[in-house]
Design a protein around this motif. Structure first.
Motif, short mmCIF file in Angstrom:
data_model
loop_
_atom_site.label_atom_id
_atom_site.label_comp_id
_atom_site.label_asym_id
_atom_site.label_seq_id
_atom_site.Cartn_x
_atom_site.Cartn_y
_atom_site.Cartn_z
N HIS A 19 0.79 -1.24 0.00
CA HIS A 19 0.00 0.00 0.00
C HIS A 19 0.82 1.28 0.00
O HIS A 19 0.27 2.36 0.21
CB HIS A 19 -1.03 0.01 1.12
CG HIS A 19 -2.03 -1.10 0.99
ND1 HIS A 19 -2.75 -1.30 -0.17
CD2 HIS A 19 -2.41 -2.08 1.85
CE1 HIS A 19 -3.53 -2.35 -0.02
NE2 HIS A 19 -3.34 -2.85 1.19
N ASP A 20 2.12 1.18 -0.26
CA ASP A 20 2.87 2.36 -0.66
C ASP A 20 2.53 2.63 -2.12
O ASP A 20 1.74 1.91 -2.74
CB ASP A 20 4.37 2.13 -0.47
CG ASP A 20 5.19 3.43 -0.49
OD1 ASP A 20 4.61 4.49 -0.77
OD2 ASP A 20 6.40 3.35 -0.23
N ARG A 21 3.12 3.65 -2.71
CA ARG A 21 2.89 3.90 -4.13
C ARG A 21 3.45 2.74 -4.94
O ARG A 21 4.28 1.97 -4.46
CB ARG A 21 3.57 5.21 -4.54
CG ARG A 21 5.09 5.16 -4.51
CD ARG A 21 5.71 6.43 -5.07
NE ARG A 21 7.14 6.30 -5.23
CZ ARG A 21 8.04 6.67 -4.32
NH1 ARG A 21 7.63 7.21 -3.18
NH2 ARG A 21 9.33 6.51 -4.55
N LEU A 22 2.98 2.62 -6.19
CA LEU A 22 3.46 1.56 -7.07
C LEU A 22 4.74 1.99 -7.76
O LEU A 22 4.88 3.13 -8.20
CB LEU A 22 2.39 1.22 -8.11
CG LEU A 22 1.09 0.62 -7.58
CD1 LEU A 22 0.13 0.35 -8.73
CD2 LEU A 22 1.35 -0.66 -6.80
N ASP A 25 7.72 -1.54 -11.65
CA ASP A 25 7.42 -2.95 -11.87
C ASP A 25 5.99 -3.32 -11.49
O ASP A 25 5.61 -4.50 -11.58
CB ASP A 25 8.40 -3.84 -11.11
CG ASP A 25 8.35 -3.60 -9.60
OD1 ASP A 25 7.61 -2.69 -9.16
OD2 ASP A 25 9.04 -4.32 -8.86
N GLY A 26 5.21 -2.34 -11.07
CA GLY A 26 3.84 -2.61 -10.67
C GLY A 26 3.68 -3.12 -9.25
O GLY A 26 2.57 -3.41 -8.82
N ARG A 27 4.78 -3.24 -8.52
CA ARG A 27 4.72 -3.67 -7.11
C ARG A 27 4.83 -2.43 -6.22
O ARG A 27 5.40 -1.41 -6.60
CB ARG A 27 5.86 -4.63 -6.80
CG ARG A 27 5.89 -5.92 -7.63
CD ARG A 27 4.84 -6.91 -7.21
NE ARG A 27 5.05 -7.42 -5.86
CZ ARG A 27 5.66 -8.59 -5.59
NH1 ARG A 27 6.12 -9.36 -6.57
NH2 ARG A 27 5.79 -8.99 -4.33
N HIS A 28 4.31 -2.55 -5.00
CA HIS A 28 4.40 -1.45 -4.07
C HIS A 28 5.87 -1.20 -3.68
O HIS A 28 6.65 -2.14 -3.55
CB HIS A 28 3.58 -1.75 -2.82
CG HIS A 28 2.11 -1.78 -3.07
ND1 HIS A 28 1.39 -2.95 -3.21
CD2 HIS A 28 1.21 -0.77 -3.23
CE1 HIS A 28 0.12 -2.67 -3.43
NE2 HIS A 28 -0.02 -1.37 -3.46
N LYS A 256 9.44 -9.76 -4.21
CA LYS A 256 9.62 -8.88 -5.37
C LYS A 256 11.08 -8.71 -5.79
O LYS A 256 11.33 -8.34 -6.94
CB LYS A 256 9.01 -7.51 -5.08
CG LYS A 256 9.61 -6.75 -3.92
CD LYS A 256 8.86 -5.43 -3.69
CE LYS A 256 9.43 -4.65 -2.53
NZ LYS A 256 8.67 -3.39 -2.32
#
Length: 264
Positions: A19-22, A25-28, A256
């Motif tokens: 739930h941090d920004r993305l 790579d599309g992960r947080h 990740k």
């Protein structure tokens, strides 16, 4: 500040960065990614791996991540685990102490500096449910985390002691995970614990992350009731349902950053 070349982050959703920004790579992103990027600005050539996966219990972090981390030969390791165990009703806190302490001992035996964290005790909640959970987390911090940090000479990032971090505005609406500003503050706390003094790297003056947000407008009764109902339906009931089915939010998730590489 000591120079670090290989940083490996271990744990659950807190360290995964949920739930941090993305990121690209599309992960947080998360506080650990932020710390790695900041440490790399010193020109140290830092390489970074993040093995954390949401939903992992202490035993799973110890079995799945600690041996992999040791094989990567890090000189800096962060270890945050046990929070998901404490969320489960009837947890025996004393049963967590030995595996937690053994994991810290094994990580310190590699020669790495080890970062430990007290688990944040509140996400702005009050009432019997929030109070009971806060008491269990405080007991875990006092009986497991702090003694282990002292026993093995680990660096303790004592987040639980910082009242400003209890502000619900620093948390995602699920009340379990930090929002972007929460991750930003934790990142600054970690950098400060590592001895960083440069305000440009800390993203502000020393200790800024401890400063409370400006007072929020007083919530209306109707708004509070609606918010509670939304939280129960969107987050609490699905969490209870997963527990009853014996599944985890991280069952289909992989870490990740499984290998050391320069921060993105």
């Amino acid at each position: 500040m000591r120079r670090f070349d290989r940083f490996v982050a271990l744990g659950d959703s807190f360290t995964e960065g949920l739930h941090d920004r993305l990121g690209p790579d599309g992960r947080h992103v998360g506080w650990a990614d932020r710390v790695a990027a900041s440490l790399a600005t010193s020109g140290s050539g830092l390489h970074y791996a993040n093995l954390a996966v949401r939903g992992r219990l202490l035993a799973e972090v110890v079995a799945e991540q600690v041996p992999v981390a040791a094989a990567l030969e890090p000189d800096l390791v962060s270890f945050h685990a046990g929070g998901n165990d404490v969320l489960r009703p009837g947890v025996d806190l004393d049963s967590l102490a030995a595996p937690y302490d053994a994991a810290v001992a094994s990580l310190r035996a590699t020669g790495a500096e080890v970062l430990l964290f007290t688990v944040l005790e509140r996400a702005g909640g009050t009432g019997r449910l929030a109070d009971g959970l806060a008491r269990r987390i405080a007991a875990f911090n006092g009986r497991v985390v702090r003694p282990s940090a002292q026993r093995h000479g680990a660096i303790l990032v004592d987040l639980a002691a910082v009242r400003a971090l209890h502000d619900r505005r620093l948390w995602h609406e699920d009340r379990l995970h930090l929002a972007a500003e929460g991750h930003r503050r934790v990142g600054a706390a970690v950098l400060e614990a590592l001895g960083v003094e440069d305000e440009a790297v800390l993203d502000g003056p020393a200790g800024w992350w401890r400063v409370p947000l400006p007072a929020a407008p007083r919530a209306t009764f109707a708004g509070t009731v609606a918010g509670e109902a939304r939280w129960v339906s969107r987050h609490l009931l699905p969490w209870v349902g997963r527990r009853l089915r014996g599944v985890s939010s991280g069952d289909a998730v992989t870490c990740k950053r499984p290998e050391l590489s320069p921060p993105a």
